[in-house]
Design an enzyme around this catalytic site. Structure first.
Site, PDB file in Angstrom:
ATOM      1  CB  SER A  60      -0.886   0.025   1.241  1.00 52.42           C
ATOM      2  OG  SER A  60      -1.650  -1.154   1.320  1.00 52.42           O
TER       3      SER A  60
HETATM    4  N1  SAH Z   1      -0.536  -5.086   4.068  1.00 50.07           N
HETATM    5  C1  SAH Z   1       0.212  -5.341   2.861  1.00 50.07           C
HETATM    6  C2  SAH Z   1      -0.520  -4.961   1.604  1.00 50.07           C
HETATM    7  C3  SAH Z   1      -1.482  -6.012   1.277  1.00 50.07           C
HETATM    8  S1  SAH Z   1      -2.069  -6.083  -0.378  1.00 50.07           S
HETATM    9  C4  SAH Z   1       1.579  -4.681   2.875  1.00 50.07           C
HETATM   10  O1  SAH Z   1       1.878  -3.965   3.833  1.00 50.07           O
HETATM   11  O2  SAH Z   1       2.356  -4.939   1.946  1.00 50.07           O
HETATM   12  C5  SAH Z   1      -3.386  -7.211  -0.051  1.00 50.07           C
HETATM   13  C6  SAH Z   1      -2.975  -8.628   0.193  1.00 50.07           C
HETATM   14  O3  SAH Z   1      -4.138  -9.355   0.547  1.00 50.07           O
HETATM   15  C7  SAH Z   1      -2.368  -9.316  -1.034  1.00 50.07           C
HETATM   16  O4  SAH Z   1      -1.104  -9.778  -0.720  1.00 50.07           O
HETATM   17  C8  SAH Z   1      -3.344 -10.469  -1.299  1.00 50.07           C
HETATM   18  O5  SAH Z   1      -2.706 -11.637  -1.764  1.00 50.07           O
HETATM   19  C9  SAH Z   1      -3.960 -10.669   0.071  1.00 50.07           C
HETATM   20  N2  SAH Z   1      -5.267 -11.359   0.087  1.00 50.07           N
HETATM   21  C10 SAH Z   1      -6.273 -11.306  -0.813  1.00 50.07           C
HETATM   22  N3  SAH Z   1      -7.300 -12.057  -0.409  1.00 50.07           N
HETATM   23  C11 SAH Z   1      -6.935 -12.630   0.777  1.00 50.07           C
HETATM   24  C12 SAH Z   1      -7.569 -13.512   1.696  1.00 50.07           C
HETATM   25  N4  SAH Z   1      -8.811 -13.995   1.496  1.00 50.07           N
HETATM   26  N5  SAH Z   1      -6.894 -13.852   2.809  1.00 50.07           N
HETATM   27  C13 SAH Z   1      -5.638 -13.388   3.053  1.00 50.07           C
HETATM   28  N6  SAH Z   1      -4.987 -12.550   2.222  1.00 50.07           N
HETATM   29  C14 SAH Z   1      -5.628 -12.159   1.099  1.00 50.07           C
END
Ligand code: SAH
Length: 212
Positions: free
Chosen positions: A63
């Site tokens: 993000s």
């Molecule tokens: N907090 C992260 C950014 C996350 S981007 C950072 O600091 O880098 C969102 C993430 O959610 C992605 O990696 C994606 O693979 C994950 N995601 C999507 N659906 C999900 C689910 N059902 N359970 C866990 N993770 C999930």
């Protein structure tokens, strides 16, 4: 323009504090201490302190710093907090929280990102973060109740499992909405149910379900 990592980091901190995104001393300090350059791909290092999301592989993004700042301020982290994060991604958001709370369970759906996040968090010395592989829409009952739950992928709703796994008085911060646009929601669990506040528009990568 790239000025050097420490210089770029201070420029970003001035921007985020100037905009009122970063307000709390302890959170500003966390942003200063956690090296964002260690949570991105090598080729992007010159962009480490730009205020925008970056690709981290598997079609996912880390993000933008202003969104991490906003979410972290909304969470009001305390040293005694047990946090559940849905969407570990690079591990950067969890690393920012690591020094501010007691412990974090973070769930990531993409197995490749689980490995990357674990390595990033280990390199950064974040020993109170546990990264789990799986579908975070069901939460993680074994360590419930959590003081706070942070969702960092766009979710169509605040799932009942998250509500059930939160302690009373605790709250959930989540981007709730459709594919192109979500509202950042803060939902507080009271004895009479949940109270929701909106904290502006945002765009996150979508939450995906394992079963679909
Ligand atoms: N907090 C992260 C950014 C996350 S981007 C950072 O600091 O880098 C969102 C993430 O959610 C992605 O990696 C994606 O693979 C994950 N995601 C999507 N659906 C999900 C689910 N059902 N359970 C866990 N993770 C999930």
């Amino acid at each position: 323009m790239f000025m050097g990592i420490p210089e770029d980091r201070e420029m970003l901190l001035s921007k985020l504090t100037g905009e009122g995104r970063l307000r709390s001393e302890n959170i500003i300090e966390a942003f200063r201490e956690v090296p964002r350059e260690s949570f991105i791909r090598e080729g992007d290092v010159l962009n480490a302190y730009g205020d925008y999301p970056l690709q981290i592989g598997c079609g996912q993004t880390i993000s933008a710093p202003h969104m991490v700042a906003t979410m972290t301020e909304l969470l009001k982290p305390r040293k005694t907090d047990k946090i559940l994060e849905i969407g570990t991604g690079s591990g950067y958001q969890a690393a920012i929280l690591s020094g501010l709370v007691e412990s974090i369970i973070s769930i990531e759906l993409e197995p490749d990102l689980v490995l990357i996040a674990k390595k990033n968090l280990e390199n950064a010395g974040c020993s109170n973060v546990t990264v789990l592989s799986g579908d975070g829409s069901v939460g993680f009952q074994n360590h419930a109740p959590y003081d706070k739950i942070l969702v960092t992928c766009a979710t169509p709703e605040i799932f009942q499992s998250w509500k059930d796994q939160l302690r009373e008085g605790g709250f959930i911060v989540a981007p709730v909405g459709g594919f192109y646009h979500q509202d950042l929601i803060l939902a507080t669990k009271t004895e009479n149910g949940f109270i929701e506040e909106r904290h502006g528009a945002c765009v996150f990568v979508p939450l995906r379900r394992e079963t679909i």
